[in-house]
Design a protein around this motif. Structure first.
Motif, short mmCIF file in Angstrom:
data_model
loop_
_atom_site.label_atom_id
_atom_site.label_comp_id
_atom_site.label_asym_id
_atom_site.label_seq_id
_atom_site.Cartn_x
_atom_site.Cartn_y
_atom_site.Cartn_z
N ASN A 146 0.80 -1.23 0.00
CA ASN A 146 0.00 0.00 0.00
C ASN A 146 0.84 1.28 0.00
OD1 ASN A 146 -2.51 -1.47 0.14
ND2 ASN A 146 -2.06 -1.85 2.31
N LYS A 147 2.15 1.13 -0.19
CA LYS A 147 3.02 2.30 -0.34
C LYS A 147 3.28 2.53 -1.82
CE LYS A 147 4.12 3.08 4.09
NZ LYS A 147 3.92 4.37 4.80
N LYS A 148 3.58 3.78 -2.16
CA LYS A 148 3.89 4.13 -3.55
C LYS A 148 5.38 3.87 -3.79
CE LYS A 148 0.22 7.58 -3.85
NZ LYS A 148 -0.11 9.02 -4.00
N LEU A 149 5.66 2.90 -4.63
CA LEU A 149 7.03 2.46 -4.89
C LEU A 149 7.43 2.87 -6.30
CD1 LEU A 149 9.50 0.74 -3.99
CD2 LEU A 149 8.34 -1.23 -5.01
N THR A 173 5.53 4.54 -12.17
CA THR A 173 6.57 4.49 -13.20
C THR A 173 7.06 5.89 -13.55
OG1 THR A 173 5.61 2.47 -14.13
CG2 THR A 173 7.16 3.69 -15.50
N TYR A 174 8.38 6.07 -13.46
CA TYR A 174 9.02 7.33 -13.82
C TYR A 174 10.04 7.07 -14.92
CZ TYR A 174 7.07 9.80 -9.75
OH TYR A 174 6.23 10.39 -8.84
N GLY A 175 10.44 8.13 -15.57
CA GLY A 175 11.38 7.99 -16.69
C GLY A 175 12.81 7.72 -16.27
N GLY A 176 13.20 8.14 -15.08
CA GLY A 176 14.57 7.95 -14.62
C GLY A 176 14.67 8.08 -13.13
N TYR A 177 15.83 7.70 -12.60
CA TYR A 177 16.02 7.73 -11.15
C TYR A 177 15.95 9.15 -10.58
CZ TYR A 177 17.44 2.84 -11.46
OH TYR A 177 17.45 1.49 -11.67
N SER A 178 16.43 10.12 -11.33
CA SER A 178 16.38 11.51 -10.84
C SER A 178 14.94 11.95 -10.61
CB SER A 178 17.08 12.45 -11.83
OG SER A 178 18.46 12.17 -11.90
N GLU A 179 14.05 11.53 -11.51
CA GLU A 179 12.63 11.87 -11.35
C GLU A 179 12.06 11.17 -10.12
OE1 GLU A 179 10.32 11.58 -15.09
OE2 GLU A 179 12.27 11.31 -16.04
N THR A 182 13.10 13.11 -7.08
CA THR A 182 12.28 14.32 -6.91
C THR A 182 10.92 13.96 -6.35
OG1 THR A 182 13.41 15.41 -8.76
CG2 THR A 182 11.28 16.30 -8.10
N GLY A 183 10.33 12.88 -6.86
CA GLY A 183 9.04 12.42 -6.34
C GLY A 183 9.13 11.99 -4.89
N LEU A 184 10.23 11.36 -4.53
CA LEU A 184 10.44 10.94 -3.14
C LEU A 184 10.58 12.15 -2.23
CD1 LEU A 184 10.85 8.52 -1.26
CD2 LEU A 184 13.29 8.59 -1.82
N GLU A 185 11.33 13.13 -2.69
CA GLU A 185 11.53 14.35 -1.91
C GLU A 185 10.22 15.10 -1.72
OE1 GLU A 185 14.53 18.24 -1.98
OE2 GLU A 185 14.15 17.12 -3.81
N ASN A 186 9.38 15.10 -2.76
CA ASN A 186 8.11 15.84 -2.72
C ASN A 186 6.96 15.03 -2.13
OD1 ASN A 186 9.44 17.95 -3.95
ND2 ASN A 186 8.80 17.37 -6.02
N LYS A 187 7.26 13.80 -1.69
CA LYS A 187 6.28 12.89 -1.08
C LYS A 187 5.23 12.40 -2.08
CE LYS A 187 6.89 14.74 3.58
NZ LYS A 187 6.23 15.22 4.82
N ALA A 188 5.56 12.47 -3.36
CA ALA A 188 4.68 11.90 -4.37
C ALA A 188 4.82 10.38 -4.39
CB ALA A 188 5.00 12.47 -5.75
N ILE A 189 5.96 9.89 -3.93
CA ILE A 189 6.18 8.45 -3.77
C ILE A 189 6.77 8.23 -2.38
CG2 ILE A 189 6.51 8.00 -6.22
CD1 ILE A 189 9.52 7.83 -5.65
N ASP A 190 6.76 6.97 -1.96
CA ASP A 190 7.24 6.64 -0.61
C ASP A 190 8.60 5.96 -0.60
OD1 ASP A 190 4.79 7.44 0.80
OD2 ASP A 190 3.88 5.74 -0.26
N ALA A 191 8.97 5.33 -1.71
CA ALA A 191 10.24 4.61 -1.74
C ALA A 191 10.69 4.41 -3.19
CB ALA A 191 10.11 3.26 -1.05
#
Length: 278
Positions: A146-149, A173-179, A182-191
């Motif tokens: 139930n976490k966003k991976l 799904t993101y295009g690259g690790y840098s994205e 950014t999503g992890l930093e912005n809490k758009a994903i969890d891990a």
């Protein structure tokens, strides 16, 4: 008279061609250190592993390993030509002879051993996850349910988690690790999940230092080896000897600290040559 002139001109052209062939310094040699080039396959978009910086320099643990090995083979630093080798192209690049060897977070496995040989391993990595430094909610792989991976396009790491460890994980799904970062930093994903060495490299970037942490789950064993042409036993022996020397003289430890230190990466000790951890 015209015949003699033509003959003399032809001889001059032939002499120039022979001279150019003899002085062809751009061709690879066997490691004589006489200015000829060696082409090495690396990643150029993985901080801490293999990265081409905006000013054209190459940095990362794999780059340090490759440079050390090349010097032990008799090449000067200026004789090394680094060539980007994407994951899907590694076996083909070796088989075609595009590169002498590859050091590019290249995990040794049975499928790849059917096509290429490996020296090493020179690093034992593990699949892990990266989370925000202040997030204590994920204490085991099962907590990813139930976490966003984050899943990078083409990666099998997130699929491994969902198939075997946390079937209810929500893949993003993101295009690259840098994205993903950014999503992890912005809490758009969890891990974010991939090899711990790659995660440590990204987390060690100056703009990310202190923001993320590795969970230390060690979900798989990834034995990084140096890919070589199938059957090149002589080169394999020389590269193995270079890697052994790199460990014994302290250069291996220094490369780990230089490239992964800011992320507090708890690396495994240097593996023994030929010891593949399953």
């Amino acid at each position: 008279m015209q015949l003699r002139k033509a003959t003399a001109a032809s001889a001059a052209v032939l002499a120039l061609a022979l001279t150019a062939t003899a002085c062809g310094s751009d061709k690879e040699d066997g490691g004589s250190g006489d200015g000829k080039k060696i082409t090495i396959g690396i990643k150029i978009d993985q901080p801490g592993i293999g990265l081409k910086t905006p000013d054209g320099k190459y940095t990362g643990f794999d780059v340090d390993v490759a440079t050390y090995v090349a010097k032990e083979l008799g090449y000067k630093a200026e004789d090394i030509v680094f060539k980007e080798t994407k994951s899907a192209d590694r076996e083909t690049a070796i088989e075609r002879g595009d590169v002498k060897f590859i050091a590019a977070s290249y995990s040794i496995n049975d499928e790849r051993l059917q096509k290429v040989d490996f020296a090493g391993p020179y690093l034992l990595a593990h699949q892990d996850i990266l989370v925000r430094a202040d997030d204590d909610s994920i204490k085991s792989p099962a907590d990813l349910n139930n976490k966003k991976l984050c899943s990078v396009a083409g990666s099998t790491s997130a699929k491994n988690v969902k198939d075997k460890l946390a079937p209810k994980a929500q893949l993003q799904t993101y295009g690259g690790y840098s994205e993903c970062l950014t999503g992890l930093e912005n809490k758009a994903i969890d891990a974010l999940t991939t090899d711990d060495s790659i995660l440590a490299g990204y987390a060690s970037q100056q703009n990310f230092q202190g923001k993320f942490k590795l969970a230390g789950f060690k979900m798989t064993n990834e034995n990084y080896g140096i890919g070589l042409k199938k059957g090149d036993a002589d080169l394999k022996k020389k590269v193995d000897a270079a890697l052994t020397k790199m460990v014994s003289d302290g250069s291996w430890d220094k490369a780990v600290k230089d490239n992964f230190g800011p992320a507090n990466y708890k690396n495994e000790p240097a593996p023994k040559i030929g010891n593949i951890v399953k």
